[in-house]
Structure formats: C-alpha cells, structure tokens
Write an enzyme that holds these catalytic residues in place. Structure first.
Site, mmCIF file in Angstrom:
data_model
loop_
_atom_site.group_PDB
_atom_site.id
_atom_site.type_symbol
_atom_site.label_atom_id
_atom_site.label_comp_id
_atom_site.label_asym_id
_atom_site.label_seq_id
_atom_site.Cartn_x
_atom_site.Cartn_y
_atom_site.Cartn_z
ATOM 1 N N GLU A 101 11.807 -0.299 5.075
ATOM 2 C CA GLU A 101 12.742 -1.417 4.948
ATOM 3 C C GLU A 101 12.027 -2.782 4.978
ATOM 4 O OE1 GLU A 101 16.179 -2.983 3.953
ATOM 5 O OE2 GLU A 101 15.845 -0.825 4.015
ATOM 6 N N GLN A 149 -10.456 -2.817 2.150
ATOM 7 C CA GLN A 149 -9.972 -3.472 3.371
ATOM 8 C C GLN A 149 -9.964 -2.529 4.573
ATOM 9 O OE1 GLN A 149 -6.076 -4.353 1.447
ATOM 10 N NE2 GLN A 149 -5.206 -3.868 3.441
ATOM 11 N N LYS A 204 4.946 -9.855 9.423
ATOM 12 C CA LYS A 204 4.386 -8.769 10.245
ATOM 13 C C LYS A 204 2.861 -8.850 10.297
ATOM 14 C CE LYS A 204 3.857 -4.448 11.877
ATOM 15 N NZ LYS A 204 2.540 -4.141 11.431
ATOM 16 N N SER A 262 6.376 -0.237 10.237
ATOM 17 C CA SER A 262 5.019 -0.149 9.708
ATOM 18 C C SER A 262 4.812 1.252 9.166
ATOM 19 C CB SER A 262 4.004 -0.415 10.829
ATOM 20 O OG SER A 262 2.708 -0.021 10.418
ATOM 21 N N HIS A 302 9.111 -3.495 3.475
ATOM 22 C CA HIS A 302 8.750 -3.732 2.073
ATOM 23 C C HIS A 302 10.000 -4.051 1.240
ATOM 24 C CE1 HIS A 302 5.604 -0.643 3.374
ATOM 25 N NE2 HIS A 302 4.847 -1.652 2.992
ATOM 26 N N MET A 348 0.840 -1.203 0.000
ATOM 27 C CA MET A 348 0.000 0.000 0.000
ATOM 28 C C MET A 348 0.875 1.253 0.000
ATOM 29 S SD MET A 348 -3.410 -0.936 2.125
ATOM 30 C CE MET A 348 -2.778 -0.693 3.766
ATOM 31 N N ARG A 373 2.239 2.822 9.424
ATOM 32 C CA ARG A 373 1.437 3.520 10.444
ATOM 33 C C ARG A 373 2.300 4.070 11.588
ATOM 34 N NH1 ARG A 373 -2.673 -0.539 8.883
ATOM 35 N NH2 ARG A 373 -4.452 0.629 8.086
HETATM 36 P P1 AMP Z 1 1.459 -2.879 3.445
HETATM 37 O O1 AMP Z 1 2.021 -1.813 2.560
HETATM 38 O O2 AMP Z 1 1.383 -2.492 4.894
HETATM 39 O O3 AMP Z 1 0.174 -3.462 2.909
HETATM 40 O O4 AMP Z 1 2.517 -4.071 3.421
HETATM 41 C C1 AMP Z 1 2.886 -4.689 2.199
HETATM 42 C C2 AMP Z 1 3.628 -5.946 2.508
HETATM 43 O O5 AMP Z 1 4.781 -5.654 3.287
HETATM 44 C C3 AMP Z 1 2.772 -6.939 3.340
HETATM 45 O O6 AMP Z 1 3.010 -8.262 2.881
HETATM 46 C C4 AMP Z 1 3.296 -6.719 4.725
HETATM 47 O O7 AMP Z 1 3.130 -7.840 5.580
HETATM 48 C C5 AMP Z 1 4.768 -6.454 4.455
HETATM 49 N N1 AMP Z 1 5.370 -5.746 5.580
HETATM 50 C C6 AMP Z 1 4.913 -4.632 6.204
HETATM 51 N N2 AMP Z 1 5.693 -4.298 7.248
HETATM 52 C C7 AMP Z 1 6.686 -5.239 7.305
HETATM 53 C C8 AMP Z 1 7.806 -5.469 8.160
HETATM 54 N N3 AMP Z 1 8.076 -4.660 9.172
HETATM 55 N N4 AMP Z 1 8.583 -6.540 7.904
HETATM 56 C C9 AMP Z 1 8.321 -7.391 6.877
HETATM 57 N N5 AMP Z 1 7.282 -7.221 6.017
HETATM 58 C C10 AMP Z 1 6.467 -6.167 6.237
#
Ligand code: AMP
Length: 278
Positions: free
Chosen positions: A31, A57, A145, A181, A33, A26, A183
C-alpha cells in the site's frame, strides 16, 4: 497497462504518454507503493512504474539474493491502480558490460543509512538518475519512509539540473503503526508484533516535543529505552537531525528529522518522523 523490459521499448512507450509521473520501486508492492502511484495518477497525465531490484545499492552482506519478489502479484496490483506503463528491466539492461559511471552525492549521503551501508546512496543516486533519464517524467514520486533517500534524490536532481519535479508521499503504516515495507515479509509474527516499538518510539518523541522537551539527547534516551525493552532488538542508530543537511542537532528547532534503524532478529528496519518544534 503496457509492460516493457528494454530501454528502447520504454523510450518508445514514453513518446505516447501525456505528462507522465514516475514511481520507481523494487517491487513486492504494498500500500505504500500504491499510495504513491495513486497520487501520481491524480496529479499527472499518465503514470510509469519501474520494478528493478538494483544490485548496486546492496552491500556484499545484504539481502540482494533473498529480496522478496512476486512479479505476478505486482502486475495485478498495478493493473488495479491503472498504471499506464510498467518498466521491468534486467540488471544487464541497466548495467551493460563496461558500465563504469557512478554518482558521489557528498555530505547528505554520509550519515545515518550512508554510514551503516557504504556505497548505498551512490547506487541509489546512480540508478535513479539513469531511470529519470530513460523515463523522462515530469514528476517523480518517492516515499518519506526512506527519508534520507528523499534528501539524497532532491540533492542529485538540483545539483545535476535534472528536469523533474520531486514529490514526497507520506509514510503509509499498518493500523498498529508499523511502517509498510517489503522487508516486513521477513519478520516472524512475534518479531512483527515487537517491531511496532519503532513507531511507538517516534510517537513518544513527538509527544515529548509537543510537551516542550526540545533536548535531542533526552528524546534519544527515551526512544532508546522503548527500543531496548524489546527482546532481540539491536539499535543501529537513533538520530535527531536537521531535515535538509542531516547533521545531528542538540535541540529541536523549527523542524527535525527523527529517524532510527533497528535490527529485529536478522531483519533491518528503518522508520522516521518529521517533528515540528515550534
Ligand atoms: P522500494 O520498493 O522499497 O524501493 O520503495 C519504492 C518507493 O516506495 C520509495 O520511494 C519508498 O520510499 C516508497 N515506500 C516504501 N515504503 C513506503 C511506505 N510505507 N509509505 C510510503 N512510501 C513508501
């Protein structure tokens, strides 16, 4: 690095890609990602990254409108890790007028995040299925995560016979333990410092299991003590569950998923650890 916005452009770009790996995100990349993208780069012939803040979502009272975005910074980071294609569709491209189908994942989507965020995993499952159908990667990479998301996606891929290999990457953390994160950017400096209590609670649970404590209720009490000693914390749940079925267990077997969701001020954070019992 090719940037594409439409499904048609993405499909055209796909035709020229050798054995692609795919990392859906998203955006507001960090790091965590990038670790998935680097791994995909090492294991696949090419890498596609999507950036799409998926409206379906998010619940009505959640943070869709204020979700952090920085496309220019994301593109610079993606160029740095040599992603081959970046897919950045609009919401209208993914959900055109008349769109009506959604995926009901069943029991693994019900507890934990699913109980706190009704409809969340239906939105996740539907958009990930659409993205996999559009990109058609050989492998797709997700982060531990979001532990329940990993379980949900494995379920959907198996149940719907989606021809992709799901790969789960480890959680990337700051040196103080806080899981990265997007967030985290909402946190004040003080909240950010207090938020290390989540990883401290997980480390305590791990040490207790290593020390022979296998009762889930005792582990949960110890974690709750750590979390509730922080000012401004409100615990949504603390869970010790089977890592595949996600049902709560009474004692730690071969492996458990220890997870939690906590509101730190107005920011909702999740974290988890897979802990081996024997
Ligand atoms: P998001 O942009 O939050 O939807 O995350 C995209 C992908 O990155 C998802 O598969 C998350 O689980 C993964 N992700 C987010 N934060 C982390 C993290 N700290 N370590 C490893 N993978 C992560």
């Amino acid at each position: 690095m090719k940037q594409v916005k439409t499904i048609q452009e993405m499909r055209a770009a796909r035709r020229g890609l050798p054995a692609p790996g795919f990392v859906p995100t998203m955006g507001f990349l960090h790091e965590g990602h990038l670790s998935l993208i680097r791994r995909a780069k090492a294991e696949c012939g090419s890498v596609v990254v999507s950036i799409f803040v998926n409206p379906t979502q998010f619940g009505v009272n959640e943070d869709l409108s204020r979700y952090p975005r920085d496309a220019a910074h994301d593109l610079a980071l993606l160029a740095g890790v040599e992603a081959d294609v970046v897919f950045m569709p609009t919401a209208e491209e993914i959900y055109p007028q008349g769109f009506a189908t959604s995926i009901d994942v069943g029991p693994v989507a019900e507890p934990l995040e699913g109980a706190m965020r009704p409809g969340h995993f239906s939105g996740v499952a539907t958009v990930v299925t659409k993205l996999l159908n559009i990109v058609q990667p050989e492998r797709a990479y997700f982060g531990q995560k979001d532990a329940q998301q990993c379980v949900v996606i494995r379920r959907v891929v198996a149940d719907l016979n989606i021809p992709v290999e799901v790969v789960i990457g480890d959680t990337v953390r700051n040196p103080d333990g806080l899981a990265l994160s997007s967030r985290n950017s909402y946190l004040t400096d003080e909240e950010r410092r207090r938020a290390t209590a989540l990883s401290r609670a997980l480390a305590t649970a791990r040490q207790m299991v290593e020390g022979g404590e296998h009762r889930a209720s005792v582990l949960k009490d110890a974690m709750r003590d750590i979390l509730s000693s922080e000012e401004g914390f409100s615990v949504d749940y603390i869970s010790v569950a089977d890592p595949v079925a996600l049902n709560e267990v009474e004692s730690v077997g071969v492996e458990v998923l220890v997870s939690m969701a906590v509101r730190v001020g107005t920011v909702r954070l999740i974290d988890n650890a897979l802990i081996r019992g024997s």
